[in-house]
Design a protein around this motif. Structure first.
Motif, PDB file in Angstrom:
ATOM      1  N   SER A  98       0.863  -1.182   0.000  1.00  0.00           N
ATOM      2  CA  SER A  98       0.000   0.000   0.000  1.00  0.00           C
ATOM      3  C   SER A  98       0.896   1.227   0.000  1.00  0.00           C
ATOM      4  O   SER A  98       2.035   1.182   0.470  1.00  0.00           O
ATOM      5  CB  SER A  98      -0.897   0.005   1.238  1.00  0.00           C
ATOM      6  N   TYR A 156      -6.926   0.856  -4.533  1.00  0.00           N
ATOM      7  CA  TYR A 156      -7.148   0.418  -3.159  1.00  0.00           C
ATOM      8  C   TYR A 156      -8.460   1.036  -2.676  1.00  0.00           C
ATOM      9  O   TYR A 156      -9.345   0.361  -2.219  1.00  0.00           O
ATOM     10  CB  TYR A 156      -5.977   0.856  -2.270  1.00  0.00           C
ATOM     11  N   ARG A 159     -10.240   5.475   2.388  1.00  0.00           N
ATOM     12  CA  ARG A 159     -10.323   4.921   3.732  1.00  0.00           C
ATOM     13  C   ARG A 159     -11.439   5.573   4.541  1.00  0.00           C
ATOM     14  O   ARG A 159     -11.713   6.773   4.389  1.00  0.00           O
ATOM     15  CB  ARG A 159      -8.990   5.110   4.471  1.00  0.00           C
ATOM     16  N   THR A 182      -0.914   2.368   9.970  1.00  0.00           N
ATOM     17  CA  THR A 182       0.257   1.778   9.319  1.00  0.00           C
ATOM     18  C   THR A 182       1.482   2.485   9.889  1.00  0.00           C
ATOM     19  O   THR A 182       1.392   3.247  10.854  1.00  0.00           O
ATOM     20  CB  THR A 182       0.206   1.983   7.795  1.00  0.00           C
ATOM     21  N   TRP A 203      -0.921  -5.349   9.051  1.00  0.00           N
ATOM     22  CA  TRP A 203      -2.253  -5.674   8.552  1.00  0.00           C
ATOM     23  C   TRP A 203      -2.695  -7.077   8.961  1.00  0.00           C
ATOM     24  O   TRP A 203      -3.834  -7.285   9.404  1.00  0.00           O
ATOM     25  CB  TRP A 203      -2.303  -5.539   7.032  1.00  0.00           C
ATOM     26  N   THR A 206      -4.216  -7.228  12.484  1.00  0.00           N
ATOM     27  CA  THR A 206      -5.243  -6.257  12.881  1.00  0.00           C
ATOM     28  C   THR A 206      -6.523  -6.919  13.382  1.00  0.00           C
ATOM     29  O   THR A 206      -7.143  -6.446  14.347  1.00  0.00           O
ATOM     30  CB  THR A 206      -5.549  -5.296  11.714  1.00  0.00           C
ATOM     31  N   GLU A 218      -9.928   1.340  13.241  1.00  0.00           N
ATOM     32  CA  GLU A 218      -8.946   1.467  12.168  1.00  0.00           C
ATOM     33  C   GLU A 218      -9.510   2.394  11.102  1.00  0.00           C
ATOM     34  O   GLU A 218     -10.697   2.747  11.110  1.00  0.00           O
ATOM     35  CB  GLU A 218      -8.628   0.094  11.556  1.00  0.00           C
ATOM     36  N   ASN A 220      -9.764   2.262   7.083  1.00  0.00           N
ATOM     37  CA  ASN A 220      -9.466   1.439   5.920  1.00  0.00           C
ATOM     38  C   ASN A 220     -10.669   1.413   4.981  1.00  0.00           C
ATOM     39  O   ASN A 220     -11.728   1.958   5.301  1.00  0.00           O
ATOM     40  CB  ASN A 220      -9.092   0.007   6.342  1.00  0.00           C
ATOM     41  N   THR A 221     -10.503   0.764   3.832  1.00  0.00           N
ATOM     42  CA  THR A 221     -11.614   0.672   2.885  1.00  0.00           C
ATOM     43  C   THR A 221     -12.556  -0.453   3.303  1.00  0.00           C
ATOM     44  O   THR A 221     -12.135  -1.439   3.917  1.00  0.00           O
ATOM     45  CB  THR A 221     -11.113   0.389   1.456  1.00  0.00           C
ATOM     46  N   HIS A 224     -11.460  -3.916   1.855  1.00  0.00           N
ATOM     47  CA  HIS A 224     -10.267  -4.499   2.484  1.00  0.00           C
ATOM     48  C   HIS A 224     -10.617  -5.095   3.837  1.00  0.00           C
ATOM     49  O   HIS A 224     -10.166  -6.197   4.184  1.00  0.00           O
ATOM     50  CB  HIS A 224      -9.188  -3.426   2.624  1.00  0.00           C
ATOM     51  N   MET A 225     -11.423  -4.380   4.598  1.00  0.00           N
ATOM     52  CA  MET A 225     -11.807  -4.877   5.928  1.00  0.00           C
ATOM     53  C   MET A 225     -12.761  -6.057   5.826  1.00  0.00           C
ATOM     54  O   MET A 225     -12.657  -7.024   6.587  1.00  0.00           O
ATOM     55  CB  MET A 225     -12.432  -3.735   6.735  1.00  0.00           C
ATOM     56  N   CYS A 245      -5.728   5.632  -1.212  1.00  0.00           N
ATOM     57  CA  CYS A 245      -4.587   4.725  -1.133  1.00  0.00           C
ATOM     58  C   CYS A 245      -4.522   3.863  -2.390  1.00  0.00           C
ATOM     59  O   CYS A 245      -5.542   3.585  -3.018  1.00  0.00           O
ATOM     60  CB  CYS A 245      -4.756   3.854   0.109  1.00  0.00           C
TER      61      CYS A 245
END
Length: 340
Positions: A98, A156, A159, A182, A203, A206, A218, A220-221, A224-225, A245
């Motif tokens: 990333s 990505y 977020r 990060t 990551w 997490t 967190e 994040n997108t 991704h999560m 990202c």
């Protein structure tokens, strides 16, 4: 019989004409056989994982099967930092990280971490600059200077802040939360200025950190999560869109420079096509599915209004001043120019 003969001759001539005008893209691959590895941390089913699988498919198709790509997903070979160090040293041909984690290799990648420096409604302008424009040229040199060759700036996404503690409707709701970050110092500063307690966590660790309460949230997108099953432990989310990202696929520069033009051409073409497919098809679909998955899991999603987002923009803007000595003015302006 005469008609059949004439028709046969006409079809034959048509076939010759077609062969004579075959496009260069359809020409047979005449380069060497090759096998290389690509390692990344993204979980199965994620649009990023699917984009790299598409890349593999296209490379092998365009090379008539002579070039084989071996993909190592889901942090099998380590974290972003470990993988990119492997590409730097040459123990891996290609690795993915990333952009925030690329700060381990050059602080200049942190320009994308500056809160709200880009926005979702200006993505096409940004794509043009990072694919073939001034940003592409700038970061090509940055990568080369650290022994890497950029191959693909995979999507990505933007977020969003999420939590296991309480709903997030404004800046005040984040205060006191132990927030996973990060190694990006910009990301750490954002957490500090929003009065959170930044907690850098790899990551792959997490999920456990959330589950055990080591961290409360967190940024994040959703895809991704969701792909990493964080929806099993999360309770609240807000569409803060606080930074954009990318997942950068890099090759070891020495390895890349040794490859003949025919190999480089196949890889470049496959990367460009896979990236476009990801942006147009995979990412929007995955974003919808992840959001639906969050809701089905019982997560409360607060869609912030423009007024609420303005509060976040104003609260985080002082972070920019902290990095004036790290991020050149011309680089910051180059990114801002994509938002006009």
């Amino acid at each position: 019989m005469k008609r059949i003969f004439v028709l046969t001759m006409a079809l034959a001539l048509l076939g010759l004409c077609t062969l004579g005008h075959a496009s260069p893209a359809q020409a047979a691959y005449d380069g060497p056989k090759l096998k290389f590895r690509v390692a990344h941390t993204t979980p199965p089913g994620n649009h990023i994982t699917l984009a790299f699988e598409k890349f593999k498919e296209l490379v092998e198709q365009k090379s008539d099967g002579k070039i084989k790509v071996q993909i190592f997903p889901n942090a099998i070979l380590g974290s972003d930092r470990v993988l990119m160090e492997g590409a730097q040293k040459g123990s891996l041909e290609m690795a993915v990280s990333s952009t925030p984690n690329m700060a381990n290799f050059s602080p200049l990648y942190q320009v994308f971490d500056l809160p709200y420096i880009t926005s979702p409604d200006k993505q096409q302008q940004f794509y043009a600059a990072i694919d073939k424009g001034p940003l592409a040229d700038y970061f090509h040199k940055v990568a080369n200077d650290i022994g890497l060759e950029p191959i693909m700036y995979a999507e990505y996404g933007y977020r969003n802040f999420v939590s296991i503690k309480r709903p997030i409707r404004g800046v005040a709701d984040l205060a006191g939360l132990k927030m996973r970050t990060t190694d990006s110092t910009v990301e750490v500063e954002v957490a500090k200025i929003l009065k959170m307690n930044p907690t850098p966590v790899a990551w792959g660790e997490t999920y456990t950190a959330l589950q055990q309460g080591t961290v409360d949230g967190e940024g994040n997108t959703f895809p991704h999560m969701y792909g990493a099953k964080h929806h099993e432990v999360l309770k609240y989310a807000a569409t803060t869109y606080h930074n954009y990202c990318m997942q950068v696929m890099m090759a070891n520069k020495k390895w890349w420079d040794k490859q003949p033009a025919s190999v480089q051409k196949v890889i470049r073409e496959a990367a460009a096509e896979a990236l476009q497919y990801q942006r147009d098809v995979l990412y929007p679909k995955n974003e919808r599915e992840a959001r639906e998955g969050f809701l089905k899991a019982g997560i409360t999603i607060v869609d912030l209004t423009d007024e609420q987002l303005d509060e976040f923009r104003k609260a985080t803007r002082p972070v920019w001043d902290k990095f004036k000595n790290v991020l050149p003015d011309d680089l910051v302006q180059m990114v801002l120019d994509t938002q006009k």
